[in-house]
Design a protein around this motif. Sequence first.
Motif, PDB file in Angstrom:
ATOM      1  N   PRO A   1       0.835  -1.210   0.000  1.00 61.80           N
ATOM      2  CA  PRO A   1       0.000   0.000   0.000  1.00 61.80           C
ATOM      3  C   PRO A   1       0.866   1.256   0.000  1.00 61.80           C
ATOM      4  CG  PRO A   1       0.016  -0.989   2.192  1.00 61.80           C
ATOM      5  CD  PRO A   1       0.721  -1.954   1.281  1.00 61.80           C
ATOM      6  N   THR A   2       0.516   2.209  -0.862  1.00 62.38           N
ATOM      7  CA  THR A   2       1.326   3.423  -1.024  1.00 62.38           C
ATOM      8  C   THR A   2       0.600   4.703  -0.624  1.00 62.38           C
ATOM      9  OG1 THR A   2       0.594   3.558  -3.316  1.00 62.38           O
ATOM     10  CG2 THR A   2       2.713   2.478  -2.904  1.00 62.38           C
ATOM     11  N   HIS A   3      -0.697   4.625  -0.381  1.00 62.99           N
ATOM     12  CA  HIS A   3      -1.453   5.855  -0.129  1.00 62.99           C
ATOM     13  C   HIS A   3      -2.686   5.511   0.688  1.00 62.99           C
ATOM     14  CE1 HIS A   3      -3.878   9.498  -1.105  1.00 62.99           C
ATOM     15  NE2 HIS A   3      -2.696  10.066  -1.171  1.00 62.99           N
ATOM     16  N   LEU A   4      -3.197   6.501   1.415  1.00 61.55           N
ATOM     17  CA  LEU A   4      -4.427   6.320   2.183  1.00 61.55           C
ATOM     18  C   LEU A   4      -5.129   7.650   2.348  1.00 61.55           C
ATOM     19  CD1 LEU A   4      -3.537   5.700   5.974  1.00 61.55           C
ATOM     20  CD2 LEU A   4      -2.059   6.834   4.346  1.00 61.55           C
TER      21      LEU A   4
ATOM     22  N   HIS B   1      -0.384  10.602  -9.025  1.00 59.09           N
ATOM     23  CA  HIS B   1      -1.130  11.328  -7.999  1.00 59.09           C
ATOM     24  C   HIS B   1      -1.991  12.410  -8.624  1.00 59.09           C
ATOM     25  CE1 HIS B   1       0.837  10.496  -3.821  1.00 59.09           C
ATOM     26  NE2 HIS B   1       0.509   9.401  -4.458  1.00 59.09           N
ATOM     27  N   LEU B   2      -3.131  12.652  -7.994  1.00 63.91           N
ATOM     28  CA  LEU B   2      -4.113  13.637  -8.460  1.00 63.91           C
ATOM     29  C   LEU B   2      -4.443  14.593  -7.338  1.00 63.91           C
ATOM     30  CD1 LEU B   2      -7.345  12.860 -10.465  1.00 63.91           C
ATOM     31  CD2 LEU B   2      -7.529  14.004  -8.263  1.00 63.91           C
ATOM     32  N   VAL B   3      -4.677  15.857  -7.691  1.00 63.22           N
ATOM     33  CA  VAL B   3      -5.100  16.856  -6.707  1.00 63.22           C
ATOM     34  C   VAL B   3      -6.135  17.755  -7.365  1.00 63.22           C
ATOM     35  CG1 VAL B   3      -3.285  18.521  -7.308  1.00 63.22           C
ATOM     36  CG2 VAL B   3      -4.252  18.539  -5.008  1.00 63.22           C
ATOM     37  N   PHE B   4      -7.090  18.225  -6.577  1.00 55.39           N
ATOM     38  CA  PHE B   4      -8.158  19.083  -7.097  1.00 55.39           C
ATOM     39  C   PHE B   4      -7.814  20.565  -6.925  1.00 55.39           C
ATOM     40  CE2 PHE B   4     -10.541  15.168  -6.474  1.00 55.39           C
ATOM     41  CZ  PHE B   4     -11.356  15.140  -7.600  1.00 55.39           C
ATOM     42  N   HIS B   5      -8.228  21.354  -7.903  1.00 55.96           N
ATOM     43  CA  HIS B   5      -8.176  22.805  -7.778  1.00 55.96           C
ATOM     44  C   HIS B   5      -9.193  23.223  -6.720  1.00 55.96           C
ATOM     45  CE1 HIS B   5      -8.975  27.030  -8.928  1.00 55.96           C
ATOM     46  NE2 HIS B   5      -7.745  27.030  -9.401  1.00 55.96           N
TER      47      HIS B   5
ATOM     48  N   TRP C   1     -17.838  10.686  -4.062  1.00 59.23           N
ATOM     49  CA  TRP C   1     -17.157   9.680  -4.855  1.00 59.23           C
ATOM     50  C   TRP C   1     -15.758   9.399  -4.308  1.00 59.23           C
ATOM     51  CZ3 TRP C   1     -20.655   7.744  -8.058  1.00 59.23           C
ATOM     52  CH2 TRP C   1     -21.662   8.581  -8.551  1.00 59.23           C
ATOM     53  N   VAL C   2     -15.222   8.236  -4.670  1.00 55.83           N
ATOM     54  CA  VAL C   2     -13.845   7.873  -4.356  1.00 55.83           C
ATOM     55  C   VAL C   2     -13.108   7.654  -5.666  1.00 55.83           C
ATOM     56  CG1 VAL C   2     -12.351   6.101  -3.359  1.00 55.83           C
ATOM     57  CG2 VAL C   2     -14.388   6.858  -2.118  1.00 55.83           C
ATOM     58  N   LEU C   3     -11.955   8.318  -5.832  1.00 53.83           N
ATOM     59  CA  LEU C   3     -11.150   8.175  -7.031  1.00 53.83           C
ATOM     60  C   LEU C   3      -9.892   7.380  -6.709  1.00 53.83           C
ATOM     61  CD1 LEU C   3     -12.721  11.070  -7.216  1.00 53.83           C
ATOM     62  CD2 LEU C   3     -11.242  11.413  -9.191  1.00 53.83           C
TER      63      LEU C   3
ATOM     64  N   GLN D   1      -2.821   5.785  -5.683  1.00 51.86           N
ATOM     65  CA  GLN D   1      -3.462   6.795  -4.837  1.00 51.86           C
ATOM     66  C   GLN D   1      -4.955   6.522  -4.771  1.00 51.86           C
ATOM     67  OE1 GLN D   1      -4.005  10.700  -6.494  1.00 51.86           O
ATOM     68  NE2 GLN D   1      -3.686  11.745  -4.548  1.00 51.86           N
ATOM     69  N   VAL D   2      -5.548   6.853  -3.634  1.00 53.39           N
ATOM     70  CA  VAL D   2      -6.999   6.796  -3.473  1.00 53.39           C
ATOM     71  C   VAL D   2      -7.421   8.013  -2.660  1.00 53.39           C
ATOM     72  CG1 VAL D   2      -6.852   5.343  -1.395  1.00 53.39           C
ATOM     73  CG2 VAL D   2      -8.953   5.363  -2.761  1.00 53.39           C
ATOM     74  N   LEU D   3      -8.509   8.673  -3.075  1.00 50.97           N
ATOM     75  CA  LEU D   3      -8.947   9.870  -2.363  1.00 50.97           C
ATOM     76  C   LEU D   3     -10.410  10.163  -2.670  1.00 50.97           C
ATOM     77  CD1 LEU D   3      -7.689  13.137  -4.112  1.00 50.97           C
ATOM     78  CD2 LEU D   3      -7.749  10.905  -5.236  1.00 50.97           C
TER      79      LEU D   3
END
Length: 365
Positions: free
Chosen positions: A97-100, A202-206, A163-165, A154-156
């Motif tokens: 696992p790399t992200h939470l 990795h993803l990030v929202f504006h 929603w979960v991406l 990544q999961v967020l």
Amino acid sequence: MGDNTAFEEEHRVYIGSFTSAGGRGITTAALDPATGALTELSTTDVLADPSYLVEGVHIGVLYAVSESSEGMVGAFVADGRGLRPLGAPVPVGGAGPTHLAEAWPWLLTAHYTSGGVGAVAITEDGSLTGPPRVLHHRGSGPDPERQEGPHAHQVLPDPGGRWVLSVDLGTDSVRVCALDEDAGTLRPHSETALTPGNGPRHLVFHPDGEVAYLVNELRPLLTVCRWDAEAGRLEPVAEVPLAAEGASGAAPGVVPGVVPGAVRAYPSAVVVAHDGRFVWVAVRGADTLLTLSLADGPEKPRLTGAVDCGGHWPRDLALDPRHNRLYAANERSGDVTWFDVDPETGQPRRAGSLPVPAATCVLLG
């Protein structure tokens, strides 16, 4: 200070590291708000390879993944100058696992090695309990070494929490799922195909919640996406190079004028200014921090500068919006370097560093 409210204290920083590479687990550091300087307070290595950390937003608890073949996640609370475990680590049901991320009352995990995402229940006191609920990904990509199968990185949750991406490097896609808040199960809703071979990481929202920036690891590109929260769909609209291709004397992936010679770039982390004016990206190999201006609009990031990351192999990047600073976790040089950010141009300027062997993640408390 053994209760969960201790995480509400200001000026604490938590740094994850690879214990298998000489790291000391999770380092607790004090942050000087006047200078940005970090001072080590304590370390704890009770959880192996705690490569990524997140703070629970509903209950002040620190969560960490153990990026190991067993795949575990642990909970911690602040206790004096350091941390103490809150219950025993819990299996995540996947390897590496790399992200939470927290989606109360569930802790979501991304499993890179086994390729999938999962959910572990959070109890009333913030501790964790099994069994994990797991959704396995399927698919592959054109890179035979890195994309032989799914590799969720990544999961967020989306900004609205509906929603979960999950970002999958192995399948060149982002999956959107619905989370059953009672059962903890993830139901596939849509999947966005990206350019084959990009290797999204990795993803990030504006801050407007309608645009997302996706950093790709296998090609130095930033994918700009529109986010439709009502439909639960992500739409790629542009790709912005994070390095100059074909520049004189440079191999693909080189940032000219920053790192000489043929150095391949592996982008790792992306953050957005809270006022929506800038995007910053950390790039391993080239060992740079890139600044992109959003002056032309959220969908039109423009590369405006690059600076040395202050070390080698910047794996993570964190923003302190209160004091306009960036913190880079340089894994292979073993340090966390901080930068003052020019409020007008967004350009970082190195201000100092703290030795942290095998640093992988920076979390500002």
